[in-house]
Enzyme design. Structure first.
Site, PDB file in Angstrom:
ATOM      1  N   HIS A 164       0.825  -1.218   0.000  1.00 11.14           N
ATOM      2  CA  HIS A 164       0.000   0.000   0.000  1.00 11.14           C
ATOM      3  C   HIS A 164       0.859   1.269   0.000  1.00 11.14           C
ATOM      4  O   HIS A 164       0.708   2.107  -0.898  1.00 11.14           O
ATOM      5  CB  HIS A 164      -0.964  -0.007   1.179  1.00 11.14           C
ATOM      6  CG  HIS A 164      -1.685   1.290   1.376  1.00 11.14           C
ATOM      7  ND1 HIS A 164      -2.575   1.805   0.447  1.00 11.14           N
ATOM      8  CD2 HIS A 164      -1.630   2.208   2.386  1.00 11.14           C
ATOM      9  CE1 HIS A 164      -3.038   2.967   0.882  1.00 11.14           C
ATOM     10  NE2 HIS A 164      -2.475   3.236   2.053  1.00 11.14           N
ATOM     11  N   HIS A 170       3.848   6.879   5.647  1.00 14.98           N
ATOM     12  CA  HIS A 170       2.644   7.572   6.108  1.00 14.98           C
ATOM     13  C   HIS A 170       1.764   6.735   7.032  1.00 14.98           C
ATOM     14  O   HIS A 170       0.969   7.294   7.789  1.00 14.98           O
ATOM     15  CB  HIS A 170       1.833   8.077   4.902  1.00 14.98           C
ATOM     16  CG  HIS A 170       0.977   7.048   4.233  1.00 14.98           C
ATOM     17  ND1 HIS A 170       1.435   6.231   3.227  1.00 14.98           N
ATOM     18  CD2 HIS A 170      -0.319   6.690   4.422  1.00 14.98           C
ATOM     19  CE1 HIS A 170       0.470   5.437   2.815  1.00 14.98           C
ATOM     20  NE2 HIS A 170      -0.617   5.684   3.526  1.00 14.98           N
ATOM     21  N   GLU A 217       0.676   5.285  12.523  1.00  9.91           N
ATOM     22  CA  GLU A 217      -0.712   4.903  12.778  1.00  9.91           C
ATOM     23  C   GLU A 217      -0.862   3.405  13.027  1.00  9.91           C
ATOM     24  O   GLU A 217      -1.659   2.988  13.888  1.00  9.91           O
ATOM     25  CB  GLU A 217      -1.568   5.322  11.591  1.00  9.91           C
ATOM     26  CG  GLU A 217      -3.050   5.026  11.729  1.00  9.91           C
ATOM     27  CD  GLU A 217      -3.821   5.514  10.515  1.00  9.91           C
ATOM     28  OE1 GLU A 217      -4.749   4.812  10.104  1.00  9.91           O
ATOM     29  OE2 GLU A 217      -3.482   6.586   9.972  1.00  9.91           O
ATOM     30  N   ASP A 218      -0.104   2.563  12.319  1.00 12.29           N
ATOM     31  CA  ASP A 218      -0.356   1.118  12.335  1.00 12.29           C
ATOM     32  C   ASP A 218       0.781   0.261  12.879  1.00 12.29           C
ATOM     33  O   ASP A 218       0.668  -0.968  12.900  1.00 12.29           O
ATOM     34  CB  ASP A 218      -0.676   0.633  10.908  1.00 12.29           C
ATOM     35  CG  ASP A 218      -1.977   1.218  10.386  1.00 12.29           C
ATOM     36  OD1 ASP A 218      -2.863   1.495  11.193  1.00 12.29           O
ATOM     37  OD2 ASP A 218      -2.087   1.397   9.161  1.00 12.29           O
ATOM     38  N   ASP A 278      -3.278   8.343  -1.144  1.00  9.29           N
ATOM     39  CA  ASP A 278      -3.661   7.245  -0.256  1.00  9.29           C
ATOM     40  C   ASP A 278      -5.107   6.819  -0.523  1.00  9.29           C
ATOM     41  O   ASP A 278      -5.403   5.626  -0.623  1.00  9.29           O
ATOM     42  CB  ASP A 278      -3.499   7.712   1.197  1.00  9.29           C
ATOM     43  CG  ASP A 278      -4.078   6.742   2.196  1.00  9.29           C
ATOM     44  OD1 ASP A 278      -3.474   5.684   2.428  1.00  9.29           O
ATOM     45  OD2 ASP A 278      -5.162   7.036   2.757  1.00  9.29           O
TER      46      ASP A 278
END
Length: 717
Positions: free
Chosen positions: A87, A111, A115-116, A176
């Site tokens: 991704h 990016h 967050e993940d 994105d």
């Protein structure tokens, strides 16, 4: 120059190839990073696309970003079954093909790490610097566990505020979303619809405003396929059946090439297919598609002057459709877009739309702000390469629409208010520029009024606005502004003055609506004071301008005798609503406004339903019975005449009005549409009893098929 080299968005449309690349990338990514000093195979295609725009780019930082992203995402899988690293790689490829500079690509690879994964912002800052850290933080979502249902709107608010300082944040978000939309088929249908709606209502308008047409058009088609599958399939079938050896666009393109070659103008002539949603819109507009409706001609030249030379040849050697000509080179759009638009008639009456622009204009038209490189380092090589051409906005990182959005969002602390207002703000698809008498310009959405200009110029000081000068003439606050108008809001010196709820009927900008609503909510005693109570200090009538097109509609002479003792005595200030201009014998109702005054509307006026829905109690009102309504005296009324276009129509209508002893206060004539013309007249008539006869006289004018009372649009709160 090849079509692909001049069209940075072309690779984005070859999604089949992109998916094959991702499967290969997935296999390569599972093997881990390359050995020290060698560029990982998985980002080789990103490096190739990047160096096509920046041949001397240092790829070391990209290698380090990939190593961190791959190791931190290792073991994570997408719903499609591919390794998660595919991704960020796909997002980075999209930006690289559009011409994004190295810092943007580095942040794009990282990016989703904060967050993940276990990677922190401090780690990103330490390894890649403050700039990359800011971009990564800007696109990092807020946690639902902390924000609940407000997580999505507050994430967008955070992202937009970050975009105000660095527009590259939104570039990464758009890329994105594009990759997520490409792979949305693995999601549940209801989640596909929800994501597609947010894409349609928020992301696509933002892509339009940032000028990133290559992303915008593909996002539109992907959302179209999910939200309107039947129409999408119909359009797909139409496109599949178009073209062939007898394609009229091909024939016209050949003639254009020959014409420009004979004129010794070096140009590249391409056929630019319309995307699916564009074809669908044309079909809805025209009913039946012509062979030339499936695409447009694109003529690319070297210099600005060559654009006008091409235009001269086209208009000399072909029959031009003058109504289709637009010059967005001399007057660029607010999103940096520059081109000449025209249309020419080929053989057999085929009409082809033609776009004429330079190669640099084409790059900016496709990639928008992404094509500007890094606009924050004026001494860097990338900034020199992306220096705006003459006529382009000097500061593309803070266009007018973004500044307005950032201003009003500060006044909308409630997430629901912010989310609703953001949708409404982004729904404004056109911008006008008006000039301030104090110097400078104001960018406002189409349909904006003097109310919007006042708040854009003065902020909360506009609460005391009592009117405006537009192009040197006195005008009411409800006056709709046109592109190029000069406006000077007039402010009251009374520090206690404030807006009327009626202003919401004329406000189009979010900043104005939020400011007006906030003041009204904070001053309920001023806007809904009980009739008969002692006057509030603010309840004295505010000074009002008295221009020719007074918003009260009927003026004070009629207003003084319109409402019965139902509003508690003859001393109550009364005015007739400008939105529906009631006259006897209309059935009317009233609403208490600022200072205890009563505004009277026709019962069927849309504003009545809106105010009732908002919980505002109506005030009983009727025409005075101290004489027959036919003796109500002079009044003002707005009439709309619908007609078929013909010569001398305007002269005949004005003669009919004059014969009925009515005076024209103001008049507007909308541009003809399908041979039909709409006239709007605000008239001063000496006796309300003459209104039916006046309307009959106007209907008797040849070509006029309907005359009705005006019913102005009102906006709901």
């Amino acid at each position: 120059m090849s079509a692909e080299a001049t069209n940075p968005g072309a690779p984005l449309r070859r999604r089949g190839r992109a998916r094959i690349d991702l499967r290969r990338i997935g296999r390569v990514a599972l093997l881990g990073p390359a050995s020290r000093g060698r560029l990982p195979d998985a980002i080789g295609h990103v490096a190739d696309a990047h160096r096509a725009h920046y041949p001397d780019a240092d790829l070391t930082i990209l290698r380090r970003a990939y190593v961190l992203a791959e190791s931190s995402h290792r073991g994570q899988m997408r719903k499609s079954g591919e390794p998660y690293i595919t991704h960020p790689l796909a997002v980075t490829l999209i930006l690289a093909e559009l011409g994004a500079e190295t810092t943007t690509l580095t942040a794009s690879l990282l990016h989703d790490t904060v967050e993940d994964t276990e990677v922190t912002l401090d780690q990103v800052r330490e390894q890649f610097g403050e700039e990359v850290c800011y971009l990564v933080d800007g696109v990092t979502k807020l946690e639902k566990v902390d924000y609940g249902a407000a997580a999505e709107p507050e994430t967008f608010r955070k992202m937009l505020v970050a975009t105000g300082n660095d527009v590259r944040v939104m570039s990464i978000k758009l890329a994105d979303r594009l990759h997520n939309m490409r792979t949305l088929g693995v999601m549940r249908p209801e989640k596909q619809v929800r994501i597609a709606k947010v894409t349609r209502d928020v992301l696509i308008p933002l892509a339009e405003r940032l000028g990133v047409q290559a992303l915008k058009t593909e996002l539109e088609d992907l959302a179209f396929a999910i939200l309107h599958p039947e129409e999408y399939e119909q359009t797909r079938a139409l496109i599949a059946g178009s073209g062939g050896s007898d394609d009229p666009l091909t024939e016209i393109a050949e003639r254009v090439r020959a014409t420009l070659k004979d004129a010794d103008i070096s140009a590249e002539v391409l056929i630019r297919p319309r995307h699916f949603l564009s074809v669908h819109r044309v079909r809805i507009k025209r009913g039946e598609l012509r062979g030339t409706d499936f695409g447009r001609l694109l003529v690319l030249v070297a210099e600005d002057a060559d654009c006008y030379a091409v235009l001269g040849e086209l208009h000399t050697c072909f029959t031009p459709v003058i109504s289709e000509f637009k010059d967005f080179i001399a007057a660029p759009k607010f999103n940096l877009y520059q081109s000449l638009h025209t249309a020419v008639v080929g053989r057999d009456g085929a009409v082809a739309e033609v776009l004429v622009r330079t190669h640099q204009m084409h790059k900016v038209a496709e990639a928008g702000v992404v094509a500007l490189g890094n606009p924050y380092t004026p001494d860097s090589t990338t900034a020199q390469q992306s220096e705006p051409a003459e006529g382009e906005r000097a500061d593309p990182t803070r266009p007018g629409w973004l500044s307005r959005l950032l201003d009003w969002q500060e006044s909308a602390p409630d997430p629901d208010t912010f989310w609703t207002t953001l949708h409404a703000d982004l729904a404004q698809d056109r911008e006008i520029t008006v000039f301030s008498t104090e110097g400078g310009t104001l960018g406002l959405p189409a349909g904006a009024s003097c109310v919007d200009a006042a708040y854009a110029q003065y902020g909360e000081e506009a609460h005391g606005c009592i009117g405006a000068h537009v192009n040197g003439r006195l005008a009411t606050l409800s006056t709709v502004l046109s592109d190029g108008d000069t406006v000077q809001p007039l402010l009251s010196r009374d520090a206690t003055s404030g807006p009327s709820p009626d202003w919401l009927d004329h406000a189009r900008t979010a900043a104005a609506r939020i400011a007006i609503t906030g003041w009204i909510d904070a001053h309920p005693e001023a806007t809904q004071a009980p009739v008969g109570q002692p006057d509030h200090p603010r309840s004295q009538p505010q000074p009002q301008p008295q221009p020719a097109d007074e918003a009260s509609g009927g003026g004070s002479k009629q207003g003084a005798r319109v409402v019965s003792v139902a509003v508690d005595g003859p001393g109550t200030a009364v005015r007739l609503a400008g939105c529906c201009t009631p006259v006897p014998p209309d059935e009317v109702t009233g609403f208490t406004v600022r200072g205890g005054a009563v505004t009277v509307h026709r019962r069927e006026c849309p504003a009545v339903a809106r105010m009732r829905a908002a919980g505002r109690p109506p005030v009983a009102a009727r025409w005075n019975d101290d004489g027959d309504w036919r003796e109500a005296g002079e009044c003002r009324v707005t009439l709309v005449a619908e007609s078929f276009g013909r010569p001398r129509l305007l002269a005949d209508l004005t003669e009919a009005i004059a014969t009925a002893d009515a005076a024209i206060v103001s008049a507007t004539v909308e541009p003809p549409s399908e041979q039909r013309v709409r006239h709007t007249y605000t008239l001063h008539i000496p006796d309300a009893a003459g209104l039916p006869g006046l309307m009959r006289a106007m209907r008797d004018v040849p070509g006029v098929y309907d005359v009705s009372r005006a019913q102005h649009q009102t906006t709901t709160t």
